[in-house]
Design an enzyme around this catalytic site. Structure first.
Site, PDB file in Angstrom:
ATOM      1  N   GLY A   1       0.820  -1.209   0.000  1.00 41.70           N
ATOM      2  CA  GLY A   1       0.000   0.000   0.000  1.00 41.70           C
ATOM      3  C   GLY A   1       0.851   1.256   0.000  1.00 41.70           C
ATOM      4  N   TYR A   2       1.892   1.253   0.816  1.00 37.27           N
ATOM      5  CA  TYR A   2       2.797   2.401   0.891  1.00 37.27           C
ATOM      6  C   TYR A   2       3.497   2.608  -0.443  1.00 37.27           C
ATOM      7  CZ  TYR A   2       6.426   5.479   2.796  1.00 37.27           C
ATOM      8  OH  TYR A   2       7.262   6.541   3.035  1.00 37.27           O
ATOM      9  N   ALA A   3       3.989   1.509  -1.036  1.00 36.96           N
ATOM     10  CA  ALA A   3       4.675   1.623  -2.325  1.00 36.96           C
ATOM     11  C   ALA A   3       3.734   2.171  -3.390  1.00 36.96           C
ATOM     12  CB  ALA A   3       5.224   0.257  -2.746  1.00 36.96           C
TER      13      ALA A   3
END
Length: 255
Positions: A159-161
């Site tokens: 999700g962060y990426a």
């Protein structure tokens, strides 16, 4: 104008999200040291916070707000109050962010949705609402906090990426529309910095050594390493820089 004078931010008002600690706090203090007054916002920001005290000690004004960037209603309420309280915002630093570490096969909908809402959706909304006023008057500086994962995929942080990859494209999209209207939109991309977000990595002796072995500078970054870059991008010295993602990574991406 003297070259060094181009870096001065006297008379400017800067809004810094995620300013309570870490990179955001350092950037807020750096902007204040360059002469700007600061509007600070975080999910939790108590009156008399350390960032407020340090900025006030510099002789600059500080106004703090709280906002849950995972809640769209909270975001719009914050924007409405901000527009009542301030007639003009010269600099916007989109630094608020969150991270959830789970392998992709175990990464829940809830984790995905929260990370995308905080790291991407809220930043688009805030930039649109503040940026449209910059466009209307023909001047403004907008700086996003990107990441090494704007360029790489990372491990166990899908999700962060995804959010940080999208931030890289969003910076370019805004810059393409607003560069000709007097608004600079750029980003800084932190490498491996000694912050809360990297605590798990730094506490893992194997992973920490792997990371350090790849960084040409041979050390984890410090939050103070972001003062100079954010002052530069917020200043007249960066007038012809649009859509750039400035790596602050100790040389990680060069290796």
């Amino acid at each position: 104008m003297n070259t060094l004078d181009q870096f001065k931010l006297n008379g400017k008002v800067a809004l810094v999200t995620g300013c309570k600690r870490g990179i955001g706090k350092a950037m807020a203090i750096g902007l204040a040291e360059a002469g700007a007054d600061i509007i600070g916002v975080s999910a939790t920001l108590e009156p008399g916070s350390s960032v407020e005290k340090e900025i006030s000690a510099l002789g600059r004004k500080f106004k703090g707000y709280t906002c849950d960037f995972a809640d769209r209603k909270s975001l719009y309420a914050f924007i409405a109050q901000l527009k009542k309280d301030f007639a003009r915002i010269d600099i916007l630093v989109n630094n608020a962010g969150t991270i959830r570490r789970q392998p992709a096969a175990e990464h829940s909908d809830e984790d995905w949705d929260k990370v995308i809402e905080v790291n991407l959706n809220s930043q688009f909304v805030l930039t649109r609402e503040i940026g449209k006023e910059m466009v209307a008057r023909g001047s403004g500086k907008i700086i996003f906090t990107a990441s090494l994962l704007t360029f790489q995929g990372g491990v166990t942080v899908p999700g962060y990426a995804a959010s940080k990859g999208a931030i890289g494209s969003l910076v370019k999209a805004f810059a393409n529309e607003w560069a000709g209207k007097g608004v600079n939109v750029n980003a800084v991309a932190p490498g491996y910095i000694d912050t809360d977000n990297t605590e798990a990595l730094r506490n893992d002796p194997v992973r920490s050594q792997q990371i350090l072995a790849r960084i040409p500078a041979g050390r984890w970054g410090k939050v103070e390493d972001f003062k100079g870059p954010v002052i530069f991008l917020a200043s007249d010295a960066a007038a012809y820089i649009h859509g750039a993602i400035l790596l602050v990574d100790g040389g990680w991406m060069a290796r």
